[in-house]
Design an enzyme around this catalytic site. Structure first.
Site, mmCIF file in Angstrom:
data_model
loop_
_atom_site.group_PDB
_atom_site.id
_atom_site.type_symbol
_atom_site.label_atom_id
_atom_site.label_comp_id
_atom_site.label_asym_id
_atom_site.label_seq_id
_atom_site.Cartn_x
_atom_site.Cartn_y
_atom_site.Cartn_z
ATOM 1 C CG HIS A 56 -2.111 1.267 1.195
ATOM 2 N ND1 HIS A 56 -2.937 1.186 0.185
ATOM 3 C CD2 HIS A 56 -2.088 2.128 1.815
ATOM 4 C CE1 HIS A 56 -3.773 2.101 0.144
ATOM 5 N NE2 HIS A 56 -3.154 2.845 1.573
ATOM 6 C CD GLN A 61 -0.801 10.182 1.433
ATOM 7 O OE1 GLN A 61 -0.575 9.319 2.174
ATOM 8 N NE2 GLN A 61 -2.097 10.122 0.823
ATOM 9 N NE ARG A 218 -13.378 8.817 3.654
ATOM 10 C CZ ARG A 218 -12.285 8.008 3.883
ATOM 11 N NH1 ARG A 218 -12.478 6.862 4.796
ATOM 12 N NH2 ARG A 218 -11.263 8.425 3.442
ATOM 13 C CG HIS A 238 -8.040 3.506 1.885
ATOM 14 N ND1 HIS A 238 -8.120 4.294 0.743
ATOM 15 C CD2 HIS A 238 -6.850 3.531 1.905
ATOM 16 C CE1 HIS A 238 -6.777 4.668 0.474
ATOM 17 N NE2 HIS A 238 -6.029 4.150 1.356
ATOM 18 C CD GLU A 241 -6.628 5.544 7.639
ATOM 19 O OE1 GLU A 241 -7.326 5.518 6.461
ATOM 20 O OE2 GLU A 241 -5.701 6.025 7.859
ATOM 21 C CG HIS A 275 -6.027 1.414 7.019
ATOM 22 N ND1 HIS A 275 -4.528 1.795 7.224
ATOM 23 C CD2 HIS A 275 -6.159 2.459 6.003
ATOM 24 C CE1 HIS A 275 -4.049 2.748 6.638
ATOM 25 N NE2 HIS A 275 -5.301 3.278 5.806
ATOM 26 C CG ASP A 326 -1.375 4.637 4.033
ATOM 27 O OD1 ASP A 326 -1.525 5.315 3.183
ATOM 28 O OD2 ASP A 326 -2.041 4.599 4.902
HETATM 29 ZN ZN LIG Z 1 -3.965 4.665 1.973
#
Ligand SMILES: [Zn+2]
Length: 459
Positions: A56, A61, A218, A238, A241, A275, A326
């Site tokens: 993942h 990021q 979501r 996901h 989480e 997660h 992640d």
């Molecule tokens: Zn993620």
């Protein structure tokens, strides 16, 4: 034919010695033979383990790692329930994500992938949702950003499973998105076009694979999820989480996220639930029985204050799991494995959690879980040292101060739990040496492009 000789190697049936590994020109292992002399083979004198899959990643990021730690101002905290959390971190991420050009995304991803290689990850599953231009308009080539990640993986020499993410909504089942999410959004037609462009770009490339990634409950509707669930390869999503996410899902559907997926989707070996932090014991047992993989990202989950994975119930039902990095506050398999085990120790006031009577070494158990779970959801022939699999090897330097005097399972325990330095000496991916003497072979060039990108991104 490329030949490697391992003084000691972890094979699927345990440790073996003087192992000759033969890889073909395409980078696939053809033979593994213990008890052989090195001859002309490249000698690897440390402990050889299979390359570890990272299941993942959101590569962009990596540019934010360490930049989102300060306390948020009161108005930002108030808007997200009064505390700093995943949700205030997400606000920071939305502001930052606006800045990325395709060149930046490629440079940051290449840096991340080179770092992951230096720590012993040899493949990475890129859960990719940064699709479009800052105003939400697709690039001239709709898969531009995904293909930049593919290019970065080729520069760094890491195996890649591209997971284009389907993201349409801004909250559970139909809430409209916010402006910060514009770059992520597709309807199904736009999404399938990106998927097909990626499929064409990786055709015939044994270093790359393809899966699908509906972002979360979501971000998609049940109909979209039903369509994606017909895919025959890996499906990553996901799930669970955050406690708030669980509460919103319960309010909207009457079910918790994992409970909803178990009841409404054909969960099986294809699925990777990233997660899965907040599960009841019943959910954990049912998820384990489905054959799906829990995609754990322990250093990110700790960084974001998500919560602690419910390992005991999941392990009792023989649940499968693997590790991802992640948000990339950590970039090593060692840190993810250690964080899972030490979080359990803190939660349950006990030691040696990921063990049992027959398997007393947590380092070995964590590594084998990472290999099996990661391989299962990567759509690539990886996860071990055996004929037919990719020739992905990691040499742990038995002369490194962290590992001195140790062998086999005790050496793996020390690798995971003794935090001194980085004992990874050589990394081979697809039969090619990409890390030698602990350094990525293109470390300086990749780092120079990363520095230039960071100057733009943080200006
Ligand atoms: Zn993620």
């Amino acid at each position: 034919m490329t030949l490697f000789h391992a003084a000691s190697a972890l094979l699927s049936n345990g440790w073996a010695h003087d192992v000759l590994v033969e890889a073909d020109e395409g980078g696939t292992i053809r033979a593994v033979t213990p008890g052989m002399a090195p001859g002309e083979a490249r000698r690897l004198r440390g402990a050889i383990i299979p390359g570890v899959p990272n299941l993942h990643s959101h590569a962009f990021q990596r540019a934010m790692a360490g930049l989102a730690e300060r306390r948020s101002p009161p108005e930002a905290r108030d808007a997200e329930g009064g505390e700093d959390s995943f949700w205030t971190w997400r606000q920071t991420m939305y502001r930052f994500v606006h800045r990325f050009t395709p060149e930046d995304a490629e440079a940051v991803a290449a840096q991340l992938y080179a770092e992951c290689l230096e720590w012993g990850f040899t493949s990475i599953a890129e859960f990719h949702y940064l699709h479009h231009q800052p105003d939400g308009t697709p690039y001239a080539a709709p898969a531009e950003m995904a293909l930049r990640h593919l290019e970065a993986s080729r520069q760094a020499g890491i195996g890649l499973t591209m997971l284009p993410s389907l993201y349409r909504y801004g909250g559970i089942f139909g809430k409209e998105p916010v402006p910060g999410q514009r770059r992520f959004l597709n309807d199904l037609d736009g999404y399938w076009r990106i998927v097909e462009d990626i499929r064409a770009a990786i055709a015939g490339d044994s270093q790359a694979g393809l899966g699908l990634a509906p972002h979360s409950l979501r971000a998609v509707s049940p109909d979209m999820l039903a369509e994606v669930s017909r895919f025959e390869g890996p499906i990553h999503i996901h799930a669970a989480e955050q406690r708030r996410e669980v509460a919103e899902c319960q309010a909207a559907t009457g079910a918790r996220p994992v409970e909803w997926l178990l009841a409404n989707m054909p969960l099986d070996e294809r699925w990777c639930l990233i997660h899965s932090t907040h599960m009841t014991e019943e959910e954990a047992t049912a998820l384990a029985r489905s054959g799906a993989v829990a995609g754990l990202c322990p250093t990110t989950e700790a960084s974001l204050g998500d919560g602690i994975f419910g390992y005991p119930a999941y392990a009792k039902a023989n649940g499968r799991f693997g590790f991802g990095t992640d948000s990339h506050v950590g970039t090593s398999p060692r840190d993810e494995m250690r964080q899972l085990e030490t979080s359990q120790r803190l939660a349950h006031n006990t030691r040696s959690v990921v063990t049992d009577v027959e398997r007393p070494h947590p380092g070995r158990n964590l590594l084998e879980a990472a290999l099996q779970g990661g391989a299962q959801v990567s759509a690539r022939a990886i996860g071990g040292i055996a004929p037919g699999l990719r020739c992905d090897l990691v040499e742990l330097d038995h002369e490194h101060p962290a590992l001195l005097g140790l062998h086999e399972d005790r050496l793996l325990d020390a690798w995971v739990f003794n935090g001194q330095g980085n004992p990874v000496r050589t990394v081979v991916v697809g039969g090619r040496v990409v890390v030698a003497d602990g350094r990525h072979i293109f470390r300086e060039d990749i780092a120079a492009r990363f520095r230039a990108a960071m100057e733009r991104l943080t200006a």
